[in-house]
Design a protein around this motif. Sequence first.
Motif, mmCIF file in Angstrom:
data_model
loop_
_atom_site.group_PDB
_atom_site.id
_atom_site.type_symbol
_atom_site.label_atom_id
_atom_site.label_comp_id
_atom_site.label_asym_id
_atom_site.label_seq_id
_atom_site.Cartn_x
_atom_site.Cartn_y
_atom_site.Cartn_z
ATOM 1 N N LEU A 45 -14.910 -36.294 -24.449
ATOM 2 C CA LEU A 45 -15.633 -35.131 -23.941
ATOM 3 C C LEU A 45 -14.629 -33.996 -23.777
ATOM 4 C CD1 LEU A 45 -18.257 -33.898 -22.810
ATOM 5 C CD2 LEU A 45 -17.556 -34.755 -20.566
ATOM 6 N N ASP A 47 -12.994 -30.514 -22.730
ATOM 7 C CA ASP A 47 -13.253 -29.488 -21.721
ATOM 8 C C ASP A 47 -12.605 -28.166 -22.121
ATOM 9 O OD1 ASP A 47 -10.597 -29.980 -21.137
ATOM 10 O OD2 ASP A 47 -10.934 -30.597 -19.079
ATOM 11 N N LEU A 63 -24.420 -40.545 -18.130
ATOM 12 C CA LEU A 63 -24.250 -39.143 -18.518
ATOM 13 C C LEU A 63 -25.597 -38.466 -18.681
ATOM 14 C CD1 LEU A 63 -21.482 -39.450 -21.248
ATOM 15 C CD2 LEU A 63 -21.192 -38.868 -18.837
ATOM 16 N N THR A 67 -24.436 -33.440 -21.490
ATOM 17 C CA THR A 67 -23.064 -33.966 -21.607
ATOM 18 C C THR A 67 -22.982 -34.949 -22.762
ATOM 19 O OG1 THR A 67 -22.717 -33.691 -19.230
ATOM 20 C CG2 THR A 67 -21.228 -35.181 -20.381
ATOM 21 N N GLN A 70 -22.383 -33.464 -26.093
ATOM 22 C CA GLN A 70 -21.065 -32.883 -26.312
ATOM 23 C C GLN A 70 -20.006 -33.917 -26.702
ATOM 24 O OE1 GLN A 70 -19.817 -30.164 -23.136
ATOM 25 N NE2 GLN A 70 -21.945 -30.152 -22.471
#
Length: 81
Positions: A45, A47, A63, A67, A70
Motif C-alpha cells: 500500500l 503512501d 481493509l 484502500t 490501492q
Amino acid sequence: MRAMKVKELILKLQNLDPELEVIIQKDPEGNGYSPMSGAEIGQYLPDSPYSGYCIHPDDLPDLDEETYKQLETVVIFWPIN
C-alpha cells in the motif's frame, strides 16, 4: 526515479555468476548494507511515490474497499538484518 519491474531485474541478473551473493543497500544514501535473506510476493500500500506499507495477508479482510483498490502486488526482498 520509478520502481524496478521484475523483468528489468531479470535482465540485470541473467548475465551474472549465479553463485554471487546478493547484498541489499539499506537506504539510498548507502548508510548500510546487508545480505539478502529472502523474497516473497505480497501486497503493498503506497503512501507516496517513495514509501508505503506491506499488508499482512491476515489483515486484508479488514481493509475498506477504497484502500483495497490501492493495493499493489509486488515482490518483497528482505535483508538478514
